[in-house]
Motif scaffolding. Structure first.
Motif, short mmCIF file in Angstrom:
data_model
loop_
_atom_site.label_atom_id
_atom_site.label_comp_id
_atom_site.label_asym_id
_atom_site.label_seq_id
_atom_site.Cartn_x
_atom_site.Cartn_y
_atom_site.Cartn_z
N UNK A 21 -13.39 6.04 -5.46
CA UNK A 21 -12.55 4.85 -5.37
C UNK A 21 -12.67 4.06 -6.67
N UNK A 22 -11.54 3.55 -7.13
CA UNK A 22 -11.54 2.68 -8.31
C UNK A 22 -10.70 1.45 -8.00
N UNK A 23 -11.23 0.30 -8.37
CA UNK A 23 -10.54 -0.97 -8.16
C UNK A 23 -10.34 -1.65 -9.51
N UNK A 24 -9.10 -1.97 -9.84
CA UNK A 24 -8.78 -2.67 -11.09
C UNK A 24 -8.17 -4.02 -10.76
N UNK A 25 -8.71 -5.06 -11.36
CA UNK A 25 -8.15 -6.40 -11.23
C UNK A 25 -8.28 -7.08 -12.57
N UNK A 26 -7.15 -7.27 -13.25
CA UNK A 26 -7.19 -7.79 -14.61
C UNK A 26 -7.95 -6.82 -15.50
N UNK A 27 -8.95 -7.32 -16.21
CA UNK A 27 -9.75 -6.44 -17.07
C UNK A 27 -11.05 -6.00 -16.42
N UNK A 28 -11.16 -6.20 -15.11
CA UNK A 28 -12.35 -5.80 -14.36
C UNK A 28 -12.10 -4.48 -13.64
N UNK A 48 -3.23 4.02 -2.32
CA UNK A 48 -3.22 3.02 -3.38
C UNK A 48 -2.76 1.69 -2.79
N UNK A 49 -3.64 0.70 -2.78
CA UNK A 49 -3.26 -0.67 -2.44
C UNK A 49 -3.09 -1.41 -3.76
N UNK A 50 -1.97 -2.10 -3.93
CA UNK A 50 -1.67 -2.61 -5.26
C UNK A 50 -0.78 -3.85 -5.21
N UNK A 65 0.85 -1.19 0.00
CA UNK A 65 0.00 0.00 0.00
C UNK A 65 0.88 1.24 0.00
N UNK A 66 0.46 2.24 -0.74
CA UNK A 66 1.18 3.51 -0.79
C UNK A 66 0.22 4.62 -0.39
N UNK A 67 0.64 5.45 0.55
CA UNK A 67 -0.12 6.64 0.90
C UNK A 67 0.76 7.86 0.66
N UNK A 68 0.13 8.98 0.39
CA UNK A 68 0.86 10.20 0.05
C UNK A 68 0.70 11.20 1.20
N UNK A 69 1.79 11.43 1.93
CA UNK A 69 1.76 12.30 3.10
C UNK A 69 1.98 13.74 2.67
N UNK A 70 0.90 14.44 2.43
CA UNK A 70 1.00 15.83 1.96
C UNK A 70 1.48 16.77 3.06
N UNK A 71 1.36 16.36 4.32
CA UNK A 71 1.75 17.23 5.43
C UNK A 71 3.25 17.51 5.44
N UNK A 72 4.03 16.66 4.78
CA UNK A 72 5.47 16.86 4.72
C UNK A 72 5.90 17.77 3.58
N UNK A 78 -7.50 2.33 -5.65
CA UNK A 78 -7.16 3.70 -5.28
C UNK A 78 -8.38 4.37 -4.64
N UNK A 79 -8.13 5.05 -3.54
CA UNK A 79 -9.18 5.83 -2.87
C UNK A 79 -8.65 7.23 -2.60
N UNK A 80 -9.46 8.23 -2.89
CA UNK A 80 -9.10 9.61 -2.56
C UNK A 80 -10.34 10.38 -2.13
#
Length: 351
Positions: A173-180, A221-223, A21-28, A105-107
């Motif tokens: 939120x969008x979830x991609x798995x293969x062509x789904x 983003x969990x990936x 999982x990746x998160x974006x720490x905007x506070x920095x 991805x969730x935002x």
């Protein structure tokens, strides 16, 4: 200073299981500056987007139990502040250089203002500024739409009418798995699962349109980490030829004066420098051979889809009494031929 991006190993995940999982720490990141590590692009015409980190009141993810405590807090957000009213004007902010295949991805986002348009969204599996998927919300038309952009042309829009209030925080939120592909708004799946094979992987970007001023925060983003083509090619070839002792793919790097190993069955070899013979294979398309007491090494060119040498494949095999250069090359050629057959379908060997 701590890095702005955090990596976390995932043990359990609701829904599909992802490796990281990746998160974006905007506070920095400095306020009133463009977010570090992100890349601003523009589809269409008009001025580039004006992307900056600013402070805004954001509802707490978990409201306070105390009735006297505030339910909002000042928080760093990414804002698109350009108010260019050009119609075909799509500012994009690419979230780093990572390529994602399967991911969720969730935002959180807030549409602040706009005369012509009031939109915010996500572009994903992005190949370039003219090829990607979009999930976006409109506070003017009160709808959520999914569509694809291919060679700059916008495809069929699909999605429902949804009440979307300007000036309030929402979640996409969008979830991609293969062509789904599954698309959600404020925690609810709002579009039937899309099956599409146009793009299998790509970058992810924040998206707006025309004069929309929109804010984004809590980007996660969990990936499943994307395996580079050459590395997967080495792995699959080693499985097909189990008697091989090893395969290294060597390529020239624009950041150094010589070749280096870019893919290998030995992870520790990746990034190690090649030698002058490897450079000869890549530059001139020749073959090289060497041997020691137990092993023979044959390096053959791997050609790109245009037929030009793009890399060298070093095939490592056991030697035997009477081993000659000629029969070593004969042994190595089917291996490289197998790899070469996969290359024409790939746009960029180094992706």
């Amino acid at each position: 200073m701590r890095k702005h991006i955090f990596w976390v190993l995932m043990v359990a995940f609701a829904g599909p299981v992802f490796a990281a999982e990746k998160t974006f720490d905007l506070s920095e990141m400095p306020v009133n500056k463009a977010p570090a590590g992100f890349h601003s692009l523009l589809k269409g015409s008009g001025k580039p987007g004006d992307w900056k980190v600013i402070m805004d009141d954001v509802p707490l993810a978990f409201p306070s139990l105390s009735t006297n405590a505030p339910n909002v807090a000042k928080k760093s957000v990414v804002a698109q502040l350009s108010e260019d009213m050009t119609d075909e004007h799509f500012p994009l902010l690419v979230l780093g250089d990572e390529t994602y295949g399967d991911f969720t991805l969730t935002t959180r986002f807030k549409i602040v203002s706009g005369i012509l348009e009031q939109m915010g969204g996500i572009a994903f599996r992005m190949q370039d500024v003219k090829n990607y998927y979009v999930l976006r919300a409109s506070a003017v038309d009160h709808n959520v739409r999914f569509y694809e952009v291919v060679n700059g042309e916008i495809g069929t829009l699909m999605g429902p009418k949804v009440p979307i209030a300007k000036g309030e925080w929402h979640e996409l939120s969008v979830e991609c798995k293969g062509n789904q592909i599954r698309c959600s708004f404020d925690g609810k799946e709002v579009i039937p699962t899309v099956t599409d094979n146009t793009f299998s992987a790509g970058k992810i970007a924040l998206w707006t349109k025309s004069d929309s001023v929109s804010y984004f925060t809590d980007i996660r983003i969990a990936y499943t980490p994307h395996e580079r083509f050459l590395q997967s090619l080495v792995r699959e070839t080693m499985e097909k030829f189990p008697r091989l002792q090893g395969i290294d793919v060597v390529a020239l790097s624009g950041k150094s004066s010589g070749p280096k190993v870019v893919a290998s069955n030995n992870d520790k070899a990746i990034g190690q420098p090649g030698d002058k013979n490897d450079a000869e294979v890549i530059n001139k398309g020749v073959m090289t051979y060497r041997k020691d007491k137990e092993l023979v090494y044959v390096t053959l060119p791997l050609r790109d889809r245009n037929g030009d040498p793009a890399a060298g494949v070093r095939v490592v095999m056991k030697s035997f009494p009477g081993q000659t250069e000629e029969n070593a090359i004969v042994r190595a050629m089917p291996v490289v031929k197998q790899m070469q057959e996969r290359v024409p379908a790939v746009n960029d060997l180094m992706e």
